[in-house]
Design an enzyme around this catalytic site. Structure first.
Site, PDB file in Angstrom:
ATOM      1  N   HIS A 179      68.451  59.354  33.770  1.00 30.37           N
ATOM      2  CA  HIS A 179      69.612  58.925  34.472  1.00 30.37           C
ATOM      3  C   HIS A 179      69.100  58.233  35.900  1.00 30.37           C
ATOM      4  O   HIS A 179      68.710  59.008  36.706  1.00 30.37           O
ATOM      5  CB  HIS A 179      70.469  59.783  34.604  1.00 30.37           C
ATOM      6  CG  HIS A 179      71.038  60.165  33.553  1.00 30.37           C
ATOM      7  ND1 HIS A 179      71.682  61.600  33.086  1.00 30.37           N
ATOM      8  CD2 HIS A 179      71.390  59.528  32.022  1.00 30.37           C
ATOM      9  CE1 HIS A 179      72.171  61.729  31.868  1.00 30.37           C
ATOM     10  NE2 HIS A 179      71.924  60.585  31.312  1.00 30.37           N
ATOM     11  N   GLU A 182      69.955  59.796  39.557  1.00 28.01           N
ATOM     12  CA  GLU A 182      69.508  61.196  39.703  1.00 28.01           C
ATOM     13  C   GLU A 182      68.174  61.084  40.412  1.00 28.01           C
ATOM     14  O   GLU A 182      67.200  61.668  39.746  1.00 28.01           O
ATOM     15  CB  GLU A 182      69.650  61.961  38.595  1.00 28.01           C
ATOM     16  CG  GLU A 182      71.091  61.929  38.152  1.00 28.01           C
ATOM     17  CD  GLU A 182      71.048  62.591  36.543  1.00 28.01           C
ATOM     18  OE1 GLU A 182      70.392  63.026  36.068  1.00 28.01           O
ATOM     19  OE2 GLU A 182      72.327  62.253  36.169  1.00 28.01           O
ATOM     20  N   HIS A 272      66.929  65.934  35.780  1.00 24.33           N
ATOM     21  CA  HIS A 272      67.930  65.538  36.138  1.00 24.33           C
ATOM     22  C   HIS A 272      68.634  65.933  37.569  1.00 24.33           C
ATOM     23  O   HIS A 272      68.135  66.624  38.352  1.00 24.33           O
ATOM     24  CB  HIS A 272      69.283  65.859  35.173  1.00 24.33           C
ATOM     25  CG  HIS A 272      68.847  65.197  33.834  1.00 24.33           C
ATOM     26  ND1 HIS A 272      69.338  63.980  33.246  1.00 24.33           N
ATOM     27  CD2 HIS A 272      67.827  65.406  32.883  1.00 24.33           C
ATOM     28  CE1 HIS A 272      68.899  63.569  31.938  1.00 24.33           C
ATOM     29  NE2 HIS A 272      68.068  64.543  31.708  1.00 24.33           N
ATOM     30  N   GLU A 348      68.688  70.584  36.485  1.00 24.01           N
ATOM     31  CA  GLU A 348      69.651  69.928  37.083  1.00 24.01           C
ATOM     32  C   GLU A 348      69.740  70.474  38.770  1.00 24.01           C
ATOM     33  O   GLU A 348      69.858  71.419  38.707  1.00 24.01           O
ATOM     34  CB  GLU A 348      71.109  70.276  36.748  1.00 24.01           C
ATOM     35  CG  GLU A 348      71.368  69.849  35.080  1.00 24.01           C
ATOM     36  CD  GLU A 348      71.716  68.321  35.132  1.00 24.01           C
ATOM     37  OE1 GLU A 348      71.531  67.687  36.266  1.00 24.01           O
ATOM     38  OE2 GLU A 348      72.225  68.020  34.028  1.00 24.01           O
TER      39      GLU A 348
END
Length: 388
Positions: A179, A182, A272, A348
């Site tokens: 992504h 990010e 991410h 994350e």
């Protein structure tokens, strides 16, 4: 001088609706091509002619355009509450500006100290910085660089091989930027790779005697260049393509899977960022069809090793909304864990900040992302002998 706002900068993304009144600068988010309902939210733009002016930026209709959320997040603060953009005058030091939701709009005010200021949802990781970093790394005798395929729009897909492959050595993978918005993943990879190249680091020396690291620093170069939130250049979310990637939709995943089949996988971390969570969060191979006590134990051991290396990885944060009954194998970390029966984890990092320590100036910052990356080798070292 009149004010000028533009998203036509490297990795830029914004629609300028009205730039004539400093007290009411109106902007709008751009949606990625494709049908991913979450593929909107990233912004990065340049404002000039603003020194000393009281500027109020209003991103219109955020409450409607970017209100979609992942399932199970109802009990969590949304990504637009109690946060604000990163801003910078020099594209190196980024500081946080508070913002609020006012009705449908996302609003922040700033009196710039200089003529030009950059604003972004989170500090960008510029393509030139990525190119410079990769070029610099190849000076190390530990690194070899190769191109293993091309993206949907023809960009090279780079692989950094760190260490010397050999019989019995573990294959450890780091994948970043599925992504493109990010961007903390880029800084994280910098920190991890810089440490892996430190010839005086005993933990790294021990790792590279028994393992090789394969690093894909940017698996989505097209989305990065185009300023996308989640999609590649063809309009597809790469992290929903791992079950059946194709050259027509997701050549980036297609080529990565072919390389993994050739080189093997014993460990993988897919990097991410999360707009809502206030923690560094890890997902593990706990819901895949071939789940096992061994993988469960391995994941928990890895968590403890990383927490011991850095308090920025906090233990005790449950899967948002509760763990799913079955893993979504379209996602990289789940597919890799199932395909190779290995420790494959999702990283994350927060767009906002951690719960244990808040930085009022920057929030979660490029500097902290880089330092977190530097501690990855310690965590991997803690589980290396147990991977197989």
């Amino acid at each position: 001088m009149s004010i000028s706002i533009s998203g036509k900068i490297p990795t830029g993304s914004i629609e300028v609706v009205d730039e004539h009144d400093a007290a009411n600068l109106q902007l709008r988010l751009l949606r990625d091509p494709g049908d991913d309902h979450l593929a909107i939210g990233y912004y990065h733009f340049r404002a000039s002619g603003i020194r000393g002016q009281s500027c109020t930026y209003r991103i219109l209709d955020v409450a409607e355009d970017a209100s979609a959320r992942l399932a199970g997040r109802e009990g969590y603060e949304d990504g637009w509450t109690n946060t604000g953009p990163h801003a910078s005058y020099d594209l190196k030091h980024w500081f946080r500006i508070p913002a609020t939701l006012e009705g449908r709009d996302y609003v922040f005010s700033h009196v710039p100290e200089h003529d030009v200021c950059y604003y972004a949802r989170w500090a960008p990781y510029p393509p030139q910085r990525e190119m410079d970093f990769i070029a610099r790394c190849q000076r190390s005798p530990r690194v070899s660089l190769s191109t293993f395929g091309r993206s949907g729009l023809g960009a090279d897909l780079d692989l950094m091989t760190i260490g010397t492959p050999g019989p019995g050595k573990k294959a450890c993978w780091i994948i970043s930027r599925q992504h493109p918005s990010e961007t903390m993943s880029g800084y994280f990879v910098e920190g991890a790779v810089e440490r892996l190249l430190d010839e005086h680091d005993p933990i790294v020396t021990s790792l590279l005697q028994r393992a090789v690291f394969y690093v894909v620093p940017n698996i989505n170069p097209d989305g990065t260049q185009l300023g996308h939130t989640r999609a590649n250049g063809l309009g597809y979310n790469l992290n929903r393509e791992w079950v059946a990637p194709s050259l027509e939709r997701s050549p980036e995943v297609f080529h990565t899977q072919a390389l993994m089949k050739k080189l093997g996988v014993d460990f993988c971390i897919d990097c991410h960022g999360d707009e809502e969570l206030r923690c560094v969060f890890l997902g593990g191979p706990l819901e895949i069809p071939s789940r096992s006590e061994h993988l469960d134990t391995l994941f928990k051991t890895f968590e403890r090793a990383w927490n011991a290396a850095s308090p920025d990885y906090e233990l005790g944060h449950p899967y948002p909304g509760g763990s799913p009954a079955e893993a979504d194998l379209r996602m990289a970390w789940n597919w890799i864990a199932e395909e190779y029966n290995c420790l494959s984890v999702l990283l994350e990092q927060p767009f906002k900040d951690t719960s244990w320590w808040q930085d009022p100036i920057q929030g979660w910052s490029p500097e902290r992302a880089t330092r977190l990356g530097r501690e990855l080798p310690t965590a991997v070292h803690g589980v290396l002998d147990q991977l197989r």
